[in-house]
Design a protein around this motif. Structure first.
Motif, PDB file in Angstrom:
ATOM      1  N   MET A 156       0.806  -1.214   0.000  1.00  0.00           N
ATOM      2  CA  MET A 156       0.000   0.000   0.000  1.00  0.00           C
ATOM      3  C   MET A 156       0.847   1.275   0.000  1.00  0.00           C
ATOM      4  SD  MET A 156      -3.003  -1.208  -0.221  1.00  0.00           S
ATOM      5  CE  MET A 156      -3.986   0.268   0.050  1.00  0.00           C
ATOM      6  N   ASP A 157       2.172   1.148   0.018  1.00  0.00           N
ATOM      7  CA  ASP A 157       3.038   2.315  -0.117  1.00  0.00           C
ATOM      8  C   ASP A 157       4.376   1.866  -0.698  1.00  0.00           C
ATOM      9  OD1 ASP A 157       4.482   1.205   2.042  1.00  0.00           O
ATOM     10  OD2 ASP A 157       3.563   2.537   3.504  1.00  0.00           O
ATOM     11  N   GLN A 158       5.203   2.834  -1.060  1.00  0.00           N
ATOM     12  CA  GLN A 158       6.465   2.524  -1.734  1.00  0.00           C
ATOM     13  C   GLN A 158       7.416   1.763  -0.820  1.00  0.00           C
ATOM     14  OE1 GLN A 158       7.075   3.097  -5.034  1.00  0.00           O
ATOM     15  NE2 GLN A 158       8.957   1.904  -4.743  1.00  0.00           N
ATOM     16  N   LYS A 161       6.420  -1.795  -0.970  1.00  0.00           N
ATOM     17  CA  LYS A 161       6.777  -2.372  -2.267  1.00  0.00           C
ATOM     18  C   LYS A 161       8.258  -2.714  -2.305  1.00  0.00           C
ATOM     19  CE  LYS A 161       6.944  -1.446  -7.236  1.00  0.00           C
ATOM     20  NZ  LYS A 161       6.608  -0.507  -8.335  1.00  0.00           N
ATOM     21  N   GLU A 186       4.167  -5.975 -10.641  1.00  0.00           N
ATOM     22  CA  GLU A 186       4.946  -4.748 -10.478  1.00  0.00           C
ATOM     23  C   GLU A 186       4.125  -3.490 -10.736  1.00  0.00           C
ATOM     24  OE1 GLU A 186       8.142  -1.986 -10.245  1.00  0.00           O
ATOM     25  OE2 GLU A 186       8.079  -4.098  -9.620  1.00  0.00           O
ATOM     26  N   ASP A 187       3.291  -3.522 -11.766  1.00  0.00           N
ATOM     27  CA  ASP A 187       2.568  -2.328 -12.197  1.00  0.00           C
ATOM     28  C   ASP A 187       1.427  -1.993 -11.232  1.00  0.00           C
ATOM     29  OD1 ASP A 187       1.902  -0.324 -14.414  1.00  0.00           O
ATOM     30  OD2 ASP A 187       0.012  -1.420 -14.207  1.00  0.00           O
ATOM     31  N   ALA A 188       1.381  -0.726 -10.780  1.00  0.00           N
ATOM     32  CA  ALA A 188       0.382  -0.320  -9.792  1.00  0.00           C
ATOM     33  C   ALA A 188      -1.037  -0.455 -10.332  1.00  0.00           C
ATOM     34  CB  ALA A 188       0.643   1.118  -9.349  1.00  0.00           C
ATOM     35  N   GLU A 192      -3.865  -2.807  -8.688  1.00  0.00           N
ATOM     36  CA  GLU A 192      -5.177  -2.311  -8.266  1.00  0.00           C
ATOM     37  C   GLU A 192      -6.297  -3.138  -8.883  1.00  0.00           C
ATOM     38  OE1 GLU A 192      -5.923   1.828  -8.949  1.00  0.00           O
ATOM     39  OE2 GLU A 192      -5.278   2.343  -6.920  1.00  0.00           O
ATOM     40  N   GLY A 199      -5.518   2.115  -4.328  1.00  0.00           N
ATOM     41  CA  GLY A 199      -4.216   2.626  -3.925  1.00  0.00           C
ATOM     42  C   GLY A 199      -3.113   1.588  -3.853  1.00  0.00           C
ATOM     43  N   VAL A 201       0.117  -0.316  -4.686  1.00  0.00           N
ATOM     44  CA  VAL A 201       1.337   0.106  -5.376  1.00  0.00           C
ATOM     45  C   VAL A 201       1.950  -1.072  -6.134  1.00  0.00           C
ATOM     46  CG1 VAL A 201       3.647   1.079  -5.036  1.00  0.00           C
ATOM     47  CG2 VAL A 201       1.733   1.899  -3.657  1.00  0.00           C
ATOM     48  N   ALA A 202       1.810  -2.263  -5.585  1.00  0.00           N
ATOM     49  CA  ALA A 202       2.289  -3.506  -6.197  1.00  0.00           C
ATOM     50  C   ALA A 202       1.637  -4.653  -5.438  1.00  0.00           C
ATOM     51  CB  ALA A 202       3.811  -3.608  -6.137  1.00  0.00           C
ATOM     52  N   TYR A 312       1.504  -1.786   4.981  1.00  0.00           N
ATOM     53  CA  TYR A 312       2.174  -0.495   4.929  1.00  0.00           C
ATOM     54  C   TYR A 312       3.568  -0.652   5.519  1.00  0.00           C
ATOM     55  CZ  TYR A 312      -2.661   1.132   4.441  1.00  0.00           C
ATOM     56  OH  TYR A 312      -3.959   1.303   4.032  1.00  0.00           O
TER      57      TYR A 312
END
Length: 475
Positions: A156-158, A161, A186-188, A192, A199, A201-202, A312
């Motif tokens: 849910m965040d970088q 990821k 890989e692709d957000a 999703e 939201g 991210v991966a 997270y």
């Protein structure tokens, strides 16, 4: 319970399970006439047994099963439970048998080295396969609502990821197998869409299962009672275990004493009360979980096709399954919403934490695209607390207790017991029969060696209070 002050931990024995716990979704549904509520196989506590098992969660139940259905079974096995059957962590968890197929590799490698890290992850896949095998062998799929399929880790965040991906790549670089097991998304936008998560991210996809844990445990216990002579004594807390004559053990309870040739501690969060050497090595950790009635966009043919963990950073996550029969969603977590000193060392499963109730109440709408407005009767059905048992390294203590002849432990499963306990309990049964550690197939780092029990760099409490982002504590 353990006490925490001034940012430093001062762990003490956790005491005994509370006598009046709140009731989970799993426990609410098991109060019919065929339940084992209040079960005592014999009116009086037996005076002796070849094997005594302390604890009736999945560790205790599986140990009894593998002992009594294996070669040369003990002549007598007595199971002692402080409260009702399976009223501890197993009867309060997320119903999620979910192996770690890549995520924890880097952390385990840092603690134990590459070979042990590989063994830890392989053990979790072995456990999923063993649970499936036993459920099918005993015809329990419908009994315990067993479902096997796939799960999503959703970043849910970088930071999360990066954590997922770095461990994934390091696992592969060291020879870990992911082909046909783990798919990295890989692709957000694709993450999703695939996960239906706002939201994302991966994401990563891998095998998992869900079930009604209480029903699995009580089905195995009932089978052992009916066919193999298991004697179960509920509401019988063991107050102490001491050496008796003839290399036996004397278990003192509120209902009298039991003398046993061998003893198994399947006591998880409460282990250090009976085994003080585990103070600071296994600590209680309070968690909260909930049952949610889905909205129409997540019901019927639109039910979720996977189980989930939304995460997270490194350590903060919610875990979730959707039950195949009634569609009820079980979601737990939210621990980052609460000061850690309200959770670590806390053995209170009699009440709920309001902040976590609010978090769980809104989690599905927060995570899932198109959840929609909840009608009367939809949304949060019930939530509850449970007490897990954590170790500093997030792996359990399993095996023969050093310096305690014919004493064994399977405890400290660190909120991840459904993905470990079956193989651990099978291993305990093998050791009791005199087989070697190598024969169990378990990672050597699980053993309760004197070296491991020597004061670690940090106690469990210190790990959480002072660093909180040390070894990831996985579910």
């Amino acid at each position: 319970m353990s006490t925490i002050a001034n940012g430093a931990a001062n762990p003490t024995a956790p005491g005994y399970p509370r006598p009046d716990p709140c009731i989970s979704f799993w426990l609410q549904g098991t109060r019919g006439s065929q339940s084992l509520l209040g079960h005592r196989t014999t009116e009086d506590l037996p005076a002796s047994a070849e094997v005594a098992i302390i604890g009736s969660g999945i560790s205790g139940a599986a140990t009894a099963y593998f002992l009594l259905t294996g070669p040369n079974p003990p002549k007598s096995v007595v199971m002692l439970e402080a409260r009702e059957l399976c009223y501890g962590a197993t009867g309060r968890n997320g119903g999620h048998c979910r192996p770690d197929c890549y995520r924890g590799y880097t952390g385990y490698k840092a603690h134990f080295g590459k070979d042990q890290a590989m063994k830890i992850l392989q053990n979790e896949m072995d456990t999923l396969n063993l649970v499936t095998e036993i459920i099918d062998k005993e015809g329990l799929r419908d009994v315990c609502d067993f479902w096997r399929g796939l799960s999503f880790d959703v970043a849910m965040d970088q930071e999360c990821k990066d954590f997922f991906y770095n461990s994934y790549k390091e696992f592969i670089a060291d020879g870990g197998k992911v082909e046909g097991i783990v798919e990295w998304i890989e692709d957000a936008a694709e993450a999703e869409k695939r996960t239906r998560s706002k939201g994302a991210v991966a994401a990563a996809e891998f095998p998992a299962a869900s079930l009604w844990p209480y029903k699995l445990v009580t089905a195995l216990i009932k089978l052992c009672i009916d066919k193999h002579g298991l004697n179960v004594q509920t509401n019988t807390p063991v107050r102490s275990v001491s050496e008796a004559e003839g290399d036996a053990w004397l278990l003192k309870t509120d209902r009298g004493d039991l003398k046993a040739d061998k003893v198994v501690y399947a006591t998880n969060a409460f282990t250090a009360t009976l085994l003080p050497e585990f103070i600071g090595r296994i600590a209680p950790y309070r968690g909260q979980c909930s049952a949610v009635v889905p909205t129409k966009p997540f019901s019927g043919s639109k039910m979720l096709t996977h189980t989930y963990s939304h995460r997270y950073g490194v350590n903060d996550f919610d875990y979730m399954i959707q039950r195949p029969k009634d569609g009820v969603i079980i979601i737990g977590g939210g621990r980052w919403k609460v000061p850690v000193d309200q959770l670590i060392g806390n053995t209170d499963d009699t009440s709920k934490i309001p902040v976590l109730t609010e978090h769980l109440k809104g989690s599905m709408a927060s995570y899932m695209t198109g959840w929609g407005e909840e009608k009367v009767g939809e949304g949060l059905l019930v939530d509850w607390t449970g007490i897990m048992g954590y170790t500093p390294e997030a792996v359990p203590y399993v095996g023969a207790l050093h310096g305690k002849r014919n004493a064994y432990i399977s405890a400290g499963h660190s909120g991840h017991g459904m993905a470990r306990t079956f193989t651990c309990s099978r291993g305990i049964a093998m050791l009791i029969r005199g087989e070697s550690w190598a024969a169990t197939g378990l990672p050597e780092c699980f053993e309760p060696t004197p070296e491991r029990l020597a004061r670690p760099k940090e106690t469990v409490e210190e790990t959480w209070v002072n660093t909180r982002e040390g070894q990831p504590m996985m579910h």
